[in-house]
Design a protein around this motif. Structure first.
Motif, short mmCIF file in Angstrom:
data_model
loop_
_atom_site.label_atom_id
_atom_site.label_comp_id
_atom_site.label_asym_id
_atom_site.label_seq_id
_atom_site.Cartn_x
_atom_site.Cartn_y
_atom_site.Cartn_z
N CYS A 65 4.32 -3.63 8.72
CA CYS A 65 3.67 -3.37 10.01
C CYS A 65 2.36 -2.61 9.80
CB CYS A 65 4.64 -2.58 10.88
SG CYS A 65 3.98 -2.02 12.47
N VAL A 66 2.41 -1.51 9.07
CA VAL A 66 1.21 -0.70 8.83
C VAL A 66 0.17 -1.51 8.06
CG1 VAL A 66 0.31 1.39 7.72
CG2 VAL A 66 2.51 1.46 8.92
N ASP A 67 0.61 -2.22 7.03
CA ASP A 67 -0.32 -3.03 6.23
C ASP A 67 -1.01 -4.09 7.08
OD1 ASP A 67 0.36 -1.55 3.98
OD2 ASP A 67 1.67 -3.11 3.14
N THR A 68 -0.25 -4.72 7.97
CA THR A 68 -0.82 -5.77 8.83
C THR A 68 -1.85 -5.19 9.79
OG1 THR A 68 1.21 -7.07 8.64
CG2 THR A 68 -0.27 -7.62 10.46
N ILE A 69 -1.51 -4.08 10.42
CA ILE A 69 -2.47 -3.42 11.32
C ILE A 69 -3.74 -3.07 10.54
CG2 ILE A 69 -2.92 -1.34 12.68
CD1 ILE A 69 0.10 -1.43 13.46
N ASN A 70 -3.58 -2.53 9.34
CA ASN A 70 -4.74 -2.13 8.54
C ASN A 70 -5.56 -3.33 8.08
OD1 ASN A 70 -4.44 0.62 8.85
ND2 ASN A 70 -3.11 0.82 7.06
#
Length: 182
Positions: A65-70
């Motif tokens: 999730c965090v990687d995708t947002i970033n």
């Protein structure tokens, strides 16, 4: 006069909000949440209560999730959000609470977040639904009108610096996920 179903739903919402607040206090004091009936040992990454499960605090869907947002943020030249690990168990509790109440953003604010996105009732598992949900939110932008572009604006904010991704999978396999921004 209010119907008994309306009164019951209102009472249940209040109870759920109290439970989420208690879970957040537990997280703030111990860094772990241990719901009644939990099958998770501290740090193991998932739990099961009444047939559902949370995302836990290890890599897995929260890191995705965090990687995708970033990745989306990088397309605008924005720096990455820091993964807000300390609040992930609280975000898991928010996702669970919202799934029980059927009210997306129903537990908003319980984890000290300033903004929140939510993927309510998506087909699971979390690892397969989160990228599609985040894509649909990113596709709301660009734009400045929060009513039409709010999810995009939260993901592309220059005011927030971190994000906690929480997950709850219902016994029927539907996934509720919140992304708390701070």
């Amino acid at each position: 006069m209010a119907s008994s179903a309306t009164i019951h739903r209102s009472s249940m919402k209040k109870i759920l909000r109290i439970l989420v607040a208690a879970a957040c206090l537990t997280v703030a004091c111990s860094g772990e949440i241990q719901p009644v009936g939990s099958t998770r040992s501290p740090g193991s990454g998932s739990s099961s209560t009444t047939g559902g499960s949370t995302g836990g605090s290890s890599g897995g869907p929260a890191q995705l999730c965090v990687d995708t947002i970033n990745q989306y943020r990088s397309t605008l030249g924005l720096g990455p959000y820091t993964r807000w690990v300390e609040q992930e168990a609280c975000a898991d509790a928010q996702a669970a609470s919202d799934s029980f109440s059927g009210d997306a953003h129903g537990a908003f604010g319980q984890c000290t977040e300033n903004a929140q996105n939510e993927c309510p009732g998506w087909d699971g598992p979390p690892e397969s639904m989160i990228t599609d949900c985040l894509q649909s939110m990113w596709n709301e932008g660009p734009g400045a009108d929060f009513g039409s572009h709010g999810h995009y604006l939260n993901m592309s904010s220059t005011e927030a610096t971190r994000v906690a991704c929480g997950f709850y999978t219902t016994p029927t396999g539907k996934v509720w996920s919140v992304q708390d921004f701070h």
